[in-house]
Design an enzyme around this catalytic site. Structure first.
Site, short mmCIF file in Angstrom:
data_model
loop_
_atom_site.label_atom_id
_atom_site.label_comp_id
_atom_site.label_asym_id
_atom_site.label_seq_id
_atom_site.Cartn_x
_atom_site.Cartn_y
_atom_site.Cartn_z
N ARG A 46 1.10 -7.84 -3.98
CA ARG A 46 0.29 -7.23 -5.03
C ARG A 46 -0.26 -5.89 -4.56
NH1 ARG A 46 -5.07 -7.75 -3.79
NH2 ARG A 46 -5.68 -9.40 -2.34
N CYS B 121 -6.19 1.67 -2.08
CA CYS B 121 -5.41 2.91 -2.15
C CYS B 121 -4.63 3.06 -3.45
CB CYS B 121 -4.45 3.00 -0.96
SG CYS B 121 -3.05 1.86 -1.02
N CYS C 119 0.83 -1.20 0.00
CA CYS C 119 0.00 0.00 0.00
C CYS C 119 0.86 1.25 0.00
CB CYS C 119 -0.89 0.04 1.26
SG CYS C 119 -1.99 -1.36 1.47
N CYS D 150 -2.61 -2.85 -3.53
CA CYS D 150 -3.88 -2.69 -2.83
C CYS D 150 -4.93 -2.14 -3.79
CB CYS D 150 -3.68 -1.74 -1.65
SG CYS D 150 -5.21 -1.33 -0.77
N ASP E 123 18.45 38.18 -12.14
CA ASP E 123 17.17 38.45 -12.80
C ASP E 123 16.59 39.77 -12.31
OD1 ASP E 123 14.74 37.21 -14.37
OD2 ASP E 123 13.91 37.98 -12.48
#
Length: 478
Positions: free
Chosen positions: A52, A57, A23, A54, A428
């Site tokens: 694997r 989420c 997750c 989630c 600049d």
């Protein structure tokens, strides 16, 4: 994880040994017991360990780690190139060649820090691209596999099932996708970011400096032409409260992951604004500016080479004059494209094409014409690498050695082309004027010394300084 802090999504991933699921830190599911948790520095490492993704989420959709933009070492450069699709196009030997290291060195350092080698990292990216196409389009699965970079349908099916615990067909059914295919090459998706995000300076700057024919603001979106490895494309980007809406029209779907990576890089969406703003708030002068508009990003470029040429065209002239010079160059030497949905007409000309230009055709002072030609020659010959895998210090040194490229030009290229979050344009005019009005030291040397406390986020300090003035770059068009 206990506080569900979304700021750390993409920094690391958590896995649960009992469920075999990994997750993002902000996953809404209640945290498991500490003894059942494992931590991984990349989704690829979690996948390699047999976990694997989630389904709640969706950790594969997290913003990328901000480390890869901040750092300039081998691992960071490799990660930027992998995100740009180099491994899919050229393999690991091609990645190593672009980095200037051996394949073994690249493999060893990536595994040591990220728990996975370049092939596994590229595979995780292919899986994410495949999921995006499966869930947001009705393309045939064979086309999805090809567009995501898989070598075969079998590998595609195995990877999707292994990473998401669902077949491609089940993923699409779960997403509730209809059966009507979109226009060829046209995709709509969401680009996540870490909150907060201030869209005014980001989109205001891109719109105010847009090169006619190459970029435009239309119907509430910034649109730009893309030169991609397998063809051309058009991106339309619109800020939303919790994401950036992105519509891509691609000539070749194999360019999808590269186009997404370049759009994210353009908008600086992998930044950690909480860390940036926390440091800058420590300066009592900057604190009110940060509190007023937190989450300012650094607008970058989808093509670092193009922007480097534009930086020279913009030396010592107004924003409008710089756009005019660049637009003339595009009209004369740019590559034509089709844009039925808007007013984009060309890609910015390549350095190789610009090698053929007649310097007398440039309505510029002689010294600036010479600077353009010197830069174009260096870029065309490969003497300067401004790409995501380039060595920033080496590129700075070689840019500085070219005639007509002073500190302003070099630091502007470092900020916008190379994506260096610590680039600082002390010379600049807008920065000096802002510093003076705020009571900061305003001579370049004194301001640079004061700005040491803003490192490594001086490019963001520039955005806040610019934001203190009244200029079109600070306002998103209506």
């Amino acid at each position: 994880m206990r506080s569900k802090d979304a700021r750390f999504d993409g920094w690391f991933f958590t896995a649960v040994t009992t469920t075999r699921i990994y997750c993002r830190p902000s996953c809404p599911v209640a945290p498991p017991k500490a003894e059942n948790m494992r931590f991984y520095p990349s989704s690829a490492a979690a996948q390699q360990a047999g976990f694997r993704a989630c389904k709640r989420c969706r950790p594969d959709t997290s913003p990328g780690s901000p480390e890869w933009d901040e750092r300039a070492d081998l691992v960071a450069r490799a990660m930027r190139l992998i995100a740009d699709g180099v491994v899919d196009r050229k393999g690991v030997p091609g990645l190593a060649a672009e980095l200037g290291y051996s394949t073994r060195q690249v493999e060893r350092q990536l595994v040591a820090e990220l728990g996975a080698g370049p092939l596994a990292l590229a595979r995780a990216q292919r899986a994410q691209t495949a999921r995006l196409l499966i869930e947001t389009t009705a393309l045939p699965m064979g086309d999805v596999a090809f567009a995501a970079g898989f070598a075969s349908i079998r590998t595609f099916n195995e990877t999707v099932r292994e990473v998401f615990a669902l077949s491609p067909t089940e993923l699409r059914r779960r997403a509730g996708r209809g059966g009507v295919a979109p226009a060829v090459g046209a995709l709509s998706l969401r680009l996540p970011f870490r909150a907060p995000l201030c869209p005014d300076n980001l989109f205001g700057h891109l719109a105010a400096t847009a090169v006619p024919g190459v970029e435009e603001w239309r119907d509430g979106s910034y649109r730009c032409a893309l030169r991609l490895p397998h063809g051309t494309g058009v991106a339309a980007l619109r800020p939303m409260p919790d994401h950036v809406a992105c519509r891509l029209e691609l000539g070749d779907l194999r360019d999808l992951s590269t186009a997404i990576s370049r759009c994210r890089r353009l908008l600086d969406l992998d930044a950690d604004p909480v860390a940036v703003d926390e440091l800058l708030r420590a300066d009592s002068v900057l604190a009110p500016l940060v509190d007023k508009d937190p989450g300012r990003r650094v607008p970058r470029s989808t093509d670092p080479v193009d922007f480097a040429v534009r930086a020279i065209l913009g030396q010592q002239v107004s924003t409008a004059a710089a756009r005019t010079h660049a637009g003339r160059l595009v009209a004369a030497y740019g590559e034509p494209i089709d844009d039925p949905g808007g007013g984009l007409t060309h890609l910015f000309p390549t350095p190789e094409t610009l090698m053929e230009l007649d310097p007398r055709s440039l309505a510029l002072p002689r010294a600036r014409r010479a600077a353009v030609l010197a830069l174009v020659e260096a870029l065309a010959g490969g003497g300067i690498d401004l790409g995501p895998g380039g060595d920033r210090d080496l590129a700075r040194a070689r840019l500085s050695a070219l005639p007509g490229l002073g500190p302003w030009t070099v630091e502007t290229i470092a900020m916008r082309s190379m994506g260096d979050p610590d680039a600082f344009v002390a010379t600049d005019l807008g920065v000096k004027a802002a510093a003076k009005s705020l009571g900061l030291p305003h001579t370049p040397g004194a301001l640079t010394r004061h700005a040491r406390a803003w490192r490594p986020w001086r490019a963001y300090a520039v955005q806040y300084l610019w934001g203190s003035g009244d200029h079109a770059v600070n306002r998103m068009p209506l």
